[in-house]
Write a protein that holds these residues in place. Structure first.
Motif, PDB file in Angstrom:
ATOM      1  N   ILE A 124       0.834  -1.206   0.000  1.00 22.71           N
ATOM      2  CA  ILE A 124       0.000   0.000   0.000  1.00 22.71           C
ATOM      3  C   ILE A 124       0.868   1.254   0.000  1.00 22.71           C
ATOM      4  CG2 ILE A 124      -1.630   1.345   1.392  1.00 22.71           C
ATOM      5  CD1 ILE A 124      -2.856  -1.302   2.306  1.00 22.71           C
ATOM      6  N   TYR A 125       1.954   1.232   0.759  1.00 17.99           N
ATOM      7  CA  TYR A 125       2.807   2.416   0.901  1.00 17.99           C
ATOM      8  C   TYR A 125       3.968   2.456  -0.090  1.00 17.99           C
ATOM      9  CZ  TYR A 125       0.528   3.594   5.335  1.00 17.99           C
ATOM     10  OH  TYR A 125      -0.387   3.961   6.293  1.00 17.99           O
ATOM     11  N   ASP A 126       4.045   1.498  -0.983  1.00 12.53           N
ATOM     12  CA  ASP A 126       5.154   1.471  -1.935  1.00 12.53           C
ATOM     13  C   ASP A 126       5.205   2.784  -2.731  1.00 12.53           C
ATOM     14  OD1 ASP A 126       6.131   0.683  -4.929  1.00 12.53           O
ATOM     15  OD2 ASP A 126       7.151  -0.530  -3.422  1.00 12.53           O
ATOM     16  N   GLY A 127       6.423   3.334  -2.864  1.00 12.50           N
ATOM     17  CA  GLY A 127       6.566   4.630  -3.506  1.00 12.50           C
ATOM     18  C   GLY A 127       6.320   4.628  -5.004  1.00 12.50           C
ATOM     19  N   THR A 128       6.414   3.464  -5.651  1.00 12.60           N
ATOM     20  CA  THR A 128       6.257   3.394  -7.104  1.00 12.60           C
ATOM     21  C   THR A 128       4.941   2.775  -7.527  1.00 12.60           C
ATOM     22  OG1 THR A 128       8.659   3.161  -7.308  1.00 12.60           O
ATOM     23  CG2 THR A 128       7.325   2.594  -9.237  1.00 12.60           C
ATOM     24  N   LEU A 181      -1.780   3.442  -2.265  1.00  7.85           N
ATOM     25  CA  LEU A 181      -2.067   4.785  -1.785  1.00  7.85           C
ATOM     26  C   LEU A 181      -1.664   5.837  -2.817  1.00  7.85           C
ATOM     27  CD1 LEU A 181      -3.019   6.697   0.388  1.00  7.85           C
ATOM     28  CD2 LEU A 181      -0.777   6.508   1.496  1.00  7.85           C
ATOM     29  N   ASN A 182      -0.474   5.698  -3.375  1.00 12.64           N
ATOM     30  CA  ASN A 182      -0.057   6.643  -4.409  1.00 12.64           C
ATOM     31  C   ASN A 182      -0.941   6.547  -5.645  1.00 12.64           C
ATOM     32  OD1 ASN A 182       2.023   7.950  -3.097  1.00 12.64           O
ATOM     33  ND2 ASN A 182       3.601   6.548  -3.803  1.00 12.64           N
ATOM     34  N   GLY A 183      -1.384   5.319  -5.962  1.00 12.62           N
ATOM     35  CA  GLY A 183      -2.291   5.143  -7.093  1.00 12.62           C
ATOM     36  C   GLY A 183      -3.602   5.875  -6.889  1.00 12.62           C
ATOM     37  N   LEU A 184      -4.149   5.826  -5.677  1.00 11.92           N
ATOM     38  CA  LEU A 184      -5.394   6.540  -5.386  1.00 11.92           C
ATOM     39  C   LEU A 184      -5.181   8.051  -5.446  1.00 11.92           C
ATOM     40  CD1 LEU A 184      -6.809   4.411  -2.418  1.00 11.92           C
ATOM     41  CD2 LEU A 184      -7.686   4.529  -4.753  1.00 11.92           C
ATOM     42  N   LEU A 185      -4.038   8.509  -4.945  1.00 13.64           N
ATOM     43  CA  LEU A 185      -3.756   9.942  -5.001  1.00 13.64           C
ATOM     44  C   LEU A 185      -3.644  10.424  -6.446  1.00 13.64           C
ATOM     45  CD1 LEU A 185      -1.176  10.312  -2.088  1.00 13.64           C
ATOM     46  CD2 LEU A 185      -3.584  10.982  -2.091  1.00 13.64           C
ATOM     47  N   ARG A 186      -2.989   9.626  -7.292  1.00 13.55           N
ATOM     48  CA  ARG A 186      -2.882  10.000  -8.707  1.00 13.55           C
ATOM     49  C   ARG A 186      -4.242   9.993  -9.375  1.00 13.55           C
ATOM     50  NH1 ARG A 186       2.060   6.934  -8.383  1.00 13.55           N
ATOM     51  NH2 ARG A 186       0.920   5.052  -8.970  1.00 13.55           N
ATOM     52  N   LEU A 212      -3.923  14.203  -6.986  1.00  9.18           N
ATOM     53  CA  LEU A 212      -3.271  14.752  -5.794  1.00  9.18           C
ATOM     54  C   LEU A 212      -1.791  14.378  -5.730  1.00  9.18           C
ATOM     55  CD1 LEU A 212      -6.097  14.009  -3.196  1.00  9.18           C
ATOM     56  CD2 LEU A 212      -5.617  16.167  -4.366  1.00  9.18           C
ATOM     57  N   GLY A 213      -1.193  14.186  -6.872  1.00  9.38           N
ATOM     58  CA  GLY A 213       0.232  13.811  -6.895  1.00  9.38           C
ATOM     59  C   GLY A 213       0.373  12.306  -6.888  1.00  9.38           C
ATOM     60  N   GLY A 214       0.955  11.769  -5.823  1.00 11.80           N
ATOM     61  CA  GLY A 214       1.074  10.328  -5.703  1.00 11.80           C
ATOM     62  C   GLY A 214       2.430   9.789  -6.041  1.00 11.80           C
ATOM     63  N   GLU A 215       3.485  10.536  -5.707  1.00 12.82           N
ATOM     64  CA  GLU A 215       4.844  10.065  -5.964  1.00 12.82           C
ATOM     65  C   GLU A 215       5.643   9.981  -4.672  1.00 12.82           C
ATOM     66  OE1 GLU A 215       5.634   8.994  -8.848  1.00 12.82           O
ATOM     67  OE2 GLU A 215       3.816   9.714  -9.840  1.00 12.82           O
ATOM     68  N   HIS A 216       4.950   9.957  -3.550  1.00 14.40           N
ATOM     69  CA  HIS A 216       5.673  10.024  -2.271  1.00 14.40           C
ATOM     70  C   HIS A 216       6.122   8.636  -1.820  1.00 14.40           C
ATOM     71  CE1 HIS A 216       6.858  12.173   1.346  1.00 14.40           C
ATOM     72  NE2 HIS A 216       6.428  11.134   2.039  1.00 14.40           N
ATOM     73  N   ASN A 217       7.331   8.560  -1.294  1.00 20.30           N
ATOM     74  CA  ASN A 217       7.869   7.323  -0.726  1.00 20.30           C
ATOM     75  C   ASN A 217       7.554   7.322   0.771  1.00 20.30           C
ATOM     76  OD1 ASN A 217       9.216   4.982  -0.223  1.00 20.30           O
ATOM     77  ND2 ASN A 217      11.256   5.783  -0.609  1.00 20.30           N
ATOM     78  N   TRP A 218       6.405   6.765   1.129  1.00 20.09           N
ATOM     79  CA  TRP A 218       5.862   6.895   2.475  1.00 20.09           C
ATOM     80  C   TRP A 218       6.768   6.280   3.533  1.00 20.09           C
ATOM     81  CZ3 TRP A 218       1.799  10.074   2.863  1.00 20.09           C
ATOM     82  CH2 TRP A 218       1.063  10.314   1.701  1.00 20.09           C
ATOM     83  N   LEU A 219       7.274   5.101   3.285  1.00 21.90           N
ATOM     84  CA  LEU A 219       8.122   4.423   4.267  1.00 21.90           C
ATOM     85  C   LEU A 219       9.591   4.790   4.126  1.00 21.90           C
ATOM     86  CD1 LEU A 219       6.540   0.844   4.236  1.00 21.90           C
ATOM     87  CD2 LEU A 219       6.109   2.717   5.841  1.00 21.90           C
ATOM     88  N   GLY A 220       9.939   5.502   3.084  1.00 25.08           N
ATOM     89  CA  GLY A 220      11.330   5.872   2.858  1.00 25.08           C
ATOM     90  C   GLY A 220      11.652   7.290   3.238  1.00 25.08           C
ATOM     91  N   SER A 221      10.690   8.006   3.813  1.00 22.62           N
ATOM     92  CA  SER A 221      10.895   9.394   4.209  1.00 22.62           C
ATOM     93  C   SER A 221      10.801   9.513   5.726  1.00 22.62           C
ATOM     94  CB  SER A 221       9.846  10.300   3.557  1.00 22.62           C
ATOM     95  OG  SER A 221       9.914  11.606   4.083  1.00 22.62           O
ATOM     96  N   LYS A 222      11.731  10.236   6.314  1.00 23.01           N
ATOM     97  CA  LYS A 222      11.725  10.411   7.764  1.00 23.01           C
ATOM     98  C   LYS A 222      10.469  11.127   8.250  1.00 23.01           C
ATOM     99  CE  LYS A 222      16.733  10.527   8.579  1.00 23.01           C
ATOM    100  NZ  LYS A 222      17.857  11.317   9.148  1.00 23.01           N
TER     101      LYS A 222
END
Length: 302
Positions: free
Chosen positions: A130-134, A138-143, A147-157
């Motif tokens: 679900i949180y995969d950046g590519t 979640l990113n798919g739903l945002l796109r 609403l963007g959808g290119e964020h790396n949820w688990l890879g960002s502090k």
């Protein structure tokens, strides 16, 4: 011979036979390991080699270790978010299902409880997808909604720890929905009928009747949620390994890594990890006492 035939003696023998196996298991798997942990906390030991007694050095090290404070801060964030969100959603859903008396209530119980029968590894892998950046959902739903959808949820502090909150809530809500539903169904309907005759609203019935009568159940649920949040680290271990940059490192994961070589290039620091375990025990006892202050000790009769 009279002693063997006496009812009191036979009752004592029966109780001993019934209680002894459970008590032996409790001593063997709970008391004995905890006593060993206290002993290990005073040692410089890697879990395998020679033991060196160092007194209070491990406990002094606790106050000098910057990673302890960082991990506790992460646990605090989870405590103040996961527990109130989980309890609120669970209480609202349980109240809706019980008072609406849907024919599908049994199905909903199974549906909500479903996450609790899944493997921790399966849940972690699903949420990692679900949180995969590519290719994440979640990113798919945002796109999809622009609403963007290119964020790396688990890879960002900035988002890694916050991303764990919906996972915890999703895992725990179903269990407490079932618990609260069963507790609500035990409340006499006459109390609600009298309240309706007095003209109070549904919200007033919920706050003035349901919540007070469920205070004991809510108290126990709060304590168990605290245990789960503070002692649990499996999802972080599988999904982030405490990263990125220690942003999801919680106290139990830090203890695990120290004890079993996840840190320090494979070096095991079992004695110090046992000291952290003692700190977690004291922390949980303290939090339990705090929870007791917010809930009445005397049960409410109806």
């Amino acid at each position: 011979m009279y002693l063997l035939k006496s009812a009191r003696f036979q009752k004592a023998i029966f109780l001993f036979i019934v209680v002894a196996p459970a008590f032996a298991a409790y001593v063997l798997f709970t008391l004995y390991p905890n006593a060993l942990s206290i002993y290990y906390s005073f040692l410089d030991w890697d879990g395998i080699g020679a033991k060196t007694f160092i007194g209070w050095d491990n406990y002094i090290r606790l106050f000098e270790d910057p990673f302890i404070l960082r991990a506790l801060q992460h646990n605090l964030i989870l405590l103040v978010t996961v527990i109130p969100i989980t309890l609120t959603i669970s209480l609202v859903l349980a109240d809706l299902l019980v008072n609406r008396a849907f024919a599908e209530n049994s199905f909903y119980k199974v549906l909500y409880f479903f996450p609790n029968v899944l493997s921790l590894v399966v849940i972690a892998l699903v949420w990692s997808f679900i949180y995969d950046g590519t290719f994440g959902l979640l990113n798919g739903l945002l796109r999809l909604f622009g609403l963007g959808g290119e964020h790396n949820w688990l890879g960002s502090k900035s988002t890694a720890l916050l991303s764990m909150i919906p996972l915890y809530v999703w895992c725990y809500v179903g269990f407490y929905v079932v618990i609260f539903m069963n507790a609500m169904q035990g409340i006499p309907k006459s109390l609600y009928e009298s309240a309706i005759l007095d003209g109070i609203t549904h919200m007033q019935r919920f706050t003035k009747i349901t919540l007070p009568l469920l205070s004991g159940v809510i108290r126990v649920g709060t304590i168990f949620l605290m245990l789960s949040v503070i002692k649990g680290f499996e999802y972080m271990f599988i999904m982030t390994k405490g990263g990125p940059g220690g942003s999801t490192d919680v106290i139990s994961l830090y203890m695990f890594n120290l004890a079993f070589g996840g840190l320090n290039l494979g070096q095991h620091i079992y004695g110090y990890a046992s000291t952290i375990g003692m700190m977690i025990f004291v922390l949980l006892v303290g939090l339990k006492l705090v929870v007791d202050k917010f809930f009445a000790k005397d049960s409410i009769e109806y």
